[in-house]
Design an enzyme around this catalytic site. Structure first.
Site, PDB file in Angstrom:
ATOM      1  N   HIS A 262      17.350 -10.436  -7.081  1.00 23.66           N
ATOM      2  CA  HIS A 262      16.908 -10.484  -8.479  1.00 23.66           C
ATOM      3  C   HIS A 262      17.420  -9.261  -9.223  1.00 23.66           C
ATOM      4  O   HIS A 262      17.278  -8.144  -8.748  1.00 23.66           O
ATOM      5  CB  HIS A 262      15.380 -10.493  -8.559  1.00 23.66           C
TER       6      HIS A 262
ATOM      7  N   TYR B 193       5.635 -10.427 -14.765  1.00 19.57           N
ATOM      8  CA  TYR B 193       4.423  -9.604 -14.773  1.00 19.57           C
ATOM      9  C   TYR B 193       3.774  -9.806 -16.140  1.00 19.57           C
ATOM     10  O   TYR B 193       4.356  -9.435 -17.163  1.00 19.57           O
ATOM     11  CB  TYR B 193       4.784  -8.120 -14.589  1.00 19.57           C
TER      12      TYR B 193
ATOM     13  N   PRO C   7      -0.612  -3.069  -5.343  1.00 15.16           N
ATOM     14  CA  PRO C   7       0.619  -3.834  -5.146  1.00 15.16           C
ATOM     15  C   PRO C   7       1.488  -4.020  -6.395  1.00 15.16           C
ATOM     16  O   PRO C   7       2.615  -4.522  -6.289  1.00 15.16           O
ATOM     17  CB  PRO C   7       0.111  -5.191  -4.638  1.00 15.16           C
TER      18      PRO C   7
ATOM     19  N   LYS D  29       5.583  -1.639  -3.739  1.00 14.75           N
ATOM     20  CA  LYS D  29       6.138  -0.489  -3.013  1.00 14.75           C
ATOM     21  C   LYS D  29       5.688  -0.358  -1.548  1.00 14.75           C
ATOM     22  O   LYS D  29       6.338   0.343  -0.762  1.00 14.75           O
ATOM     23  CB  LYS D  29       5.761   0.816  -3.737  1.00 14.75           C
TER      24      LYS D  29
ATOM     25  N   TYR E 194      11.408   0.721  -9.783  1.00 12.92           N
ATOM     26  CA  TYR E 194      11.161  -0.603  -9.207  1.00 12.92           C
ATOM     27  C   TYR E 194      12.202  -0.955  -8.155  1.00 12.92           C
ATOM     28  O   TYR E 194      11.862  -1.444  -7.071  1.00 12.92           O
ATOM     29  CB  TYR E 194      11.152  -1.646 -10.341  1.00 12.92           C
TER      30      TYR E 194
HETATM   31  P1  FAD Z   1       0.710  -3.176   8.520  1.00 17.74           P
HETATM   32  O1  FAD Z   1       1.646  -4.229   8.073  1.00 17.74           O
HETATM   33  O2  FAD Z   1      -0.708  -3.237   8.059  1.00 17.74           O
HETATM   34  O3  FAD Z   1       0.745  -3.176  10.114  1.00 17.74           O
HETATM   35  C1  FAD Z   1      -0.203  -2.485  10.896  1.00 17.74           C
HETATM   36  C2  FAD Z   1      -0.349  -3.202  12.217  1.00 17.74           C
HETATM   37  O4  FAD Z   1      -1.202  -2.451  13.083  1.00 17.74           O
HETATM   38  C3  FAD Z   1      -0.995  -4.571  12.062  1.00 17.74           C
HETATM   39  O5  FAD Z   1      -0.191  -5.547  12.674  1.00 17.74           O
HETATM   40  C4  FAD Z   1      -2.343  -4.418  12.745  1.00 17.74           C
HETATM   41  O6  FAD Z   1      -2.778  -5.620  13.344  1.00 17.74           O
HETATM   42  C5  FAD Z   1      -2.040  -3.343  13.775  1.00 17.74           C
HETATM   43  N1  FAD Z   1      -3.215  -2.585  14.228  1.00 17.74           N
HETATM   44  C6  FAD Z   1      -4.255  -2.126  13.476  1.00 17.74           C
HETATM   45  N2  FAD Z   1      -5.144  -1.488  14.257  1.00 17.74           N
HETATM   46  C7  FAD Z   1      -4.665  -1.544  15.518  1.00 17.74           C
HETATM   47  C8  FAD Z   1      -5.156  -1.063  16.766  1.00 17.74           C
HETATM   48  N3  FAD Z   1      -6.310  -0.407  16.853  1.00 17.74           N
HETATM   49  N4  FAD Z   1      -4.434  -1.297  17.884  1.00 17.74           N
HETATM   50  C9  FAD Z   1      -3.237  -1.968  17.812  1.00 17.74           C
HETATM   51  N5  FAD Z   1      -2.735  -2.455  16.645  1.00 17.74           N
HETATM   52  C10 FAD Z   1      -3.440  -2.229  15.513  1.00 17.74           C
HETATM   53  N6  FAD Z   1       4.509  -4.078  -0.347  1.00 17.74           N
HETATM   54  C11 FAD Z   1       5.762  -4.127  -0.881  1.00 17.74           C
HETATM   55  O7  FAD Z   1       6.596  -3.287  -0.540  1.00 17.74           O
HETATM   56  N7  FAD Z   1       6.135  -5.111  -1.785  1.00 17.74           N
HETATM   57  C12 FAD Z   1       5.262  -6.070  -2.172  1.00 17.74           C
HETATM   58  O8  FAD Z   1       5.659  -6.955  -2.929  1.00 17.74           O
HETATM   59  C13 FAD Z   1       3.906  -6.022  -1.657  1.00 17.74           C
HETATM   60  N8  FAD Z   1       2.993  -6.962  -2.002  1.00 17.74           N
HETATM   61  C14 FAD Z   1       1.798  -7.008  -1.341  1.00 17.74           C
HETATM   62  C15 FAD Z   1       0.940  -8.037  -1.641  1.00 17.74           C
HETATM   63  C16 FAD Z   1      -0.277  -8.127  -0.968  1.00 17.74           C
HETATM   64  C17 FAD Z   1      -1.215  -9.258  -1.310  1.00 17.74           C
HETATM   65  C18 FAD Z   1      -0.625  -7.161   0.039  1.00 17.74           C
HETATM   66  C19 FAD Z   1      -1.943  -7.258   0.802  1.00 17.74           C
HETATM   67  C20 FAD Z   1       0.231  -6.124   0.324  1.00 17.74           C
HETATM   68  C21 FAD Z   1       1.445  -6.027  -0.351  1.00 17.74           C
HETATM   69  N9  FAD Z   1       2.342  -4.998  -0.071  1.00 17.74           N
HETATM   70  C22 FAD Z   1       3.574  -4.999  -0.689  1.00 17.74           C
HETATM   71  C23 FAD Z   1       2.010  -3.956   0.891  1.00 17.74           C
HETATM   72  C24 FAD Z   1       2.596  -4.189   2.285  1.00 17.74           C
HETATM   73  O9  FAD Z   1       2.222  -5.456   2.756  1.00 17.74           O
HETATM   74  C25 FAD Z   1       2.127  -3.092   3.253  1.00 17.74           C
HETATM   75  O10 FAD Z   1       2.364  -1.839   2.651  1.00 17.74           O
HETATM   76  C26 FAD Z   1       2.826  -3.151   4.615  1.00 17.74           C
HETATM   77  O11 FAD Z   1       2.293  -4.195   5.396  1.00 17.74           O
HETATM   78  C27 FAD Z   1       2.690  -1.844   5.399  1.00 17.74           C
HETATM   79  O12 FAD Z   1       3.272  -1.970   6.667  1.00 17.74           O
HETATM   80  P2  FAD Z   1       2.714  -1.169   7.908  1.00 17.74           P
HETATM   81  O13 FAD Z   1       3.608  -1.516   9.053  1.00 17.74           O
HETATM   82  O14 FAD Z   1       2.508   0.244   7.550  1.00 17.74           O
HETATM   83  O15 FAD Z   1       1.231  -1.733   8.140  1.00 17.74           O
HETATM   84  C1  DHB Z   2       5.006  -9.819  -4.801  1.00 16.07           C
HETATM   85  C2  DHB Z   2       4.002  -8.912  -4.580  1.00 16.07           C
HETATM   86  C3  DHB Z   2       3.872  -7.817  -5.405  1.00 16.07           C
HETATM   87  O1  DHB Z   2       2.910  -6.918  -5.192  1.00 16.07           O
HETATM   88  C4  DHB Z   2       4.759  -7.619  -6.469  1.00 16.07           C
HETATM   89  O2  DHB Z   2       4.602  -6.542  -7.273  1.00 16.07           O
HETATM   90  C5  DHB Z   2       5.774  -8.528  -6.677  1.00 16.07           C
HETATM   91  C6  DHB Z   2       5.902  -9.631  -5.840  1.00 16.07           C
HETATM   92  C7  DHB Z   2       5.146 -10.996  -3.915  1.00 16.07           C
HETATM   93  O3  DHB Z   2       4.308 -11.135  -3.004  1.00 16.07           O
HETATM   94  O4  DHB Z   2       6.066 -11.790  -4.093  1.00 16.07           O
END
Ligand code: FAD
Ligand code: DHB
Length: 389
Positions: free
Chosen positions: A72, A199, A291, A295, A383
Site C-alpha cells: 500500500h 482511518y 494499535p 506499530k 507510519y
Molecule cells: P506476542 O505476539 O504476544 O507473543 C508472545 C508469546 O508468548 C505468545 O505466543 C504467548 O502465548 C507466549 N507466552 C506468554 N506467556 C508465556 C509463558 N509463561 N510461557 C511460554 N510462553 C508464553 N502491531 C502492528 O505492528 N501492526 C498492526 O497493524 C497491529 N494491529 C494490532 C491489532 C490488534 C487487534 C492487536 C491485539 C494487536 C495489534 N498489533 C499490531 C500488535 C501486535 O500484534 C503485537 O505487538 C505483537 O504480537 C507483539 O509480538 P511479540 O512476539 O512481542 O508478542
Molecule cells: C490493522 C491494524 C491496525 O492496528 C492498524 O493501524 C491498521 C491495520 C489490521 O489489522 O489490518
C-alpha cells in the site's frame, strides 16, 4: 535441556530471534505455552513497515509475503464527510505491506522447523532463575517440570508473560497510559471496498477499514473500554460501521459473514531498561502501543533484529558493546513509536465527549495533516517506519 539462548514465547519476536540466531550459528530453544495451532491462528496485526518487510526478505522469509502481501502506497483519512489521501510513498519513497501477523508467524515456524529448529509448544514457563550468571528457565510440559539451562534468556512472552516479573523489584521503571476506550475488531468474508486503509474520525467514535486478502476484510470500531462483545450482535456492528464509514457521498462498504470478533483494550506501556543481567526483554513483554499507528509487531521485529546482531557479536569474539547498548538503542525506536501511536490515537478517537474544545483541536489537526505536505510527511514517515531513529 541446554542451549545457548533460551527464548520465552513464540510470537513474532521470539520466532524471529530464533531464526536470526540460527543464521549466525547460535543455538536456541523457543518455549511457548500455547499450541502451534493456536499461535498460527491468533488474529492480530496486519501492517508491516518497509523495514520489517526488508528484514523478512533479507533473511529468507519473504517468498509468500511477496506473493500474498498487499503493498500500500497511501492511507485515507476520513472526517467531516470528506476523504483525504495521505500519499505515503510519494512523500517518503517507502510503503507498507498488509500481511496478517498469523501469516508471518506461520512462515517463521515453517522455516525454523525445516531448519531443525527447536520450538516446544504447550510448554509453559513459570519461573526464571540464575539470571546473574547461569540462567535456568523453569517450565512445565506434558505434566512434568523441566529446566532449560542457557547462556542468556530472552523474554518474548508478551504483556502477560512471566519474564518481566523475574527482574528484582526496584530495577525497572514503568511508564504507562490507559485509554477509556477499546477496539472491537472483526474479520469478515467480504471483499474490501477499498484498496487502501481508511482511518475514520467520527462523532460516534473511530473506525478503521483494513483487509487481509481480496476476499477478506478486517474492520475495527472504537467502543467503551468495559464493553461486552455479547452486546454486539453482527447487525449492530455493521450498522455502526456504516454510520462511521459511509460518510462520503456514494461510498458504501461491503458486508459479509463475520468470521471472528473480539474486543482489545488500548494501552501505552514501556518498561525501562529492557535488560537485567543475562535477561533481555523484547516486543510486547516490555512495550505496548495502542494499535492506531500499527506499530506493535514492527517494534517487536526491530527489537530482535538488534538482539540478533548483539548475540552474534558476543558469540563471535566476546564483544559486549552491542549487548550493553541494546536497551538504549531499542528504546529510541520504542519512544518514537509511543509518541506516534499516542498522537494518531488522540487525533482519531472520540475523546472526552463533554469537551468541545478537544473536538475542535482534533478537527484542526486533521485538517492540517491533510493540507500541509510538511505535516503529512511527518505522519507518513512514521507510519511507513523510520530507518534510523
Ligand atoms: P506476542 O505476539 O504476544 O507473543 C508472545 C508469546 O508468548 C505468545 O505466543 C504467548 O502465548 C507466549 N507466552 C506468554 N506467556 C508465556 C509463558 N509463561 N510461557 C511460554 N510462553 C508464553 N502491531 C502492528 O505492528 N501492526 C498492526 O497493524 C497491529 N494491529 C494490532 C491489532 C490488534 C487487534 C492487536 C491485539 C494487536 C495489534 N498489533 C499490531 C500488535 C501486535 O500484534 C503485537 O505487538 C505483537 O504480537 C507483539 O509480538 P511479540 O512476539 O512481542 O508478542
Ligand atoms: C490493522 C491494524 C491496525 O492496528 C492498524 O493501524 C491498521 C491495520 C489490521 O489489522 O489490518
Amino acid at each position: 535441556m541446554r542451549t545457548q539462548v533460551g527464548i520465552v514465547g513464540a510470537g513474532p519476536a521470539g520466532l524471529m530471534l530464533s531464526h536470526l540466531l540460527h543464521r549466525h550459528g547460535i543455538s536456541s530453544v523457543v518455549l511457548e505455552s500455547r499450541s502451534r495451532e493456536y499461535v498460527e491462528h491468533r488474529l492480530r496485526a496486519g501492517v508491516l513497515e518497509q523495514g520489517s518487510v526488508d528484514l523478512l526478505r533479507e533473511t529468507g522469509l519473504g517468498a509468500r509475503l511477496d506473493r500474498e502481501g498487499m503493498r500500500h502506497e497511501g492511507i485515507e483519512l476520513r472526517f467531516d464527510g470528506e476523504s483525504h489521501r495521505v500519499p505515503m510513498t510519494e512523500l517518503t519513497g517507502r510503503a507498507i505491506t498488509v500481511y496478517g501477523q498469523q501469516e508471518v508467524v506461520k512462515d517463521m515456524i515453517a522455516a525454523r522447523l525445516a531448519a531443525g529448529g527447536k520450538i516446544h509448544f504447550e510448554a509453559e514457563v513459570h519461573r526464571l532463575s540464575g539470571l546473574e550468571s547461569a540462567p535456568v528457565v523453569h517450565l512445565r510440559r506434558d505434566g512434568r517440570d523441566e529446566e532449560l539451562h542457557c547462556d542468556f534468556v530472552v523474554g518474548c512472552d508478551g504483556f502477560h508473560g512471566v519474564s518481566r516479573a523475574a527482574v528484582p523489584d526496584g530495577v525497572l521503571r514503568t511508564y504507562e497510559r490507559t485509554y477509556p476506550f477499546a477496539w472491537l475488531g472483526i474479520l469478515a468474508a467480504a471483499a474490501p471496498a477499498v484498496h487502501e486503509l481508511i482511518y475514520a474520525h467520527h462523532e460516534r467514535g473511530f473506525a478503521l477499514y483494513s483487509m487481509r486478502s481480496p476476499e477478506i476484510s478486517r474492520l475495527y470500531l472504537q467502543v467503551p473500554a468495559d464493553e461486552d462483545i455479547a452486546d454486539w450482535p453482527d447487525e449492530r456492528i455493521w450498522a455502526e460501521l456504516r454510520t462511521r464509514l459511509e460518510t462520503v457521498p456514494g461510498w458504501t462498504l461491503n458486508e459479509g459473514p463475520i468470521l471472528e470478533k473480539a474486543i482489545t483494550p488500548l494501552r501505552s506501556f514501556v518498561v525501562e531498561p529492557m535488560q537485567w543481567q543475562r535477561l533481555y526483554l523484547a516486543g510486547d513483554a516490555v512495550h505496548i502501543v495502542p494499535p492506531t499507528g500499527a506499530k506493535g509487531m514492527n517494534l517487536a521485529l526491530a527489537d530482535v533484529a538488534l538482539l540478533g546482531a548483539a548475540f552474534a557479536a558476543w558469540y563471535a569474539d566476546g564483544g559486549t558493546g552491542l549487548l550493553d547498548d541494546y536497551s538504549r538503542t531499542a528504546l529510541r525506536r520504542v519512544w518514537r513509536a509511543q509518541q506516534f501511536s499516542w498522537w494518531m490515537t488522540s487525533m482519531l478517537h472520540r475523546l472526552d465527549a463533554d469537551d468541545p474544545y478537544e473536538a475542535k483541536l482534533q478537527s484542526a489537526t486533521l485538517r492540517y495533516v491533510t493540507t500541509s505536505p510538511a505535516y503529512a510527511t511527518s505522519l507518513a514517515e512514521n507510519y511507513v517506519g523510520l530507518p534510523e531513529v
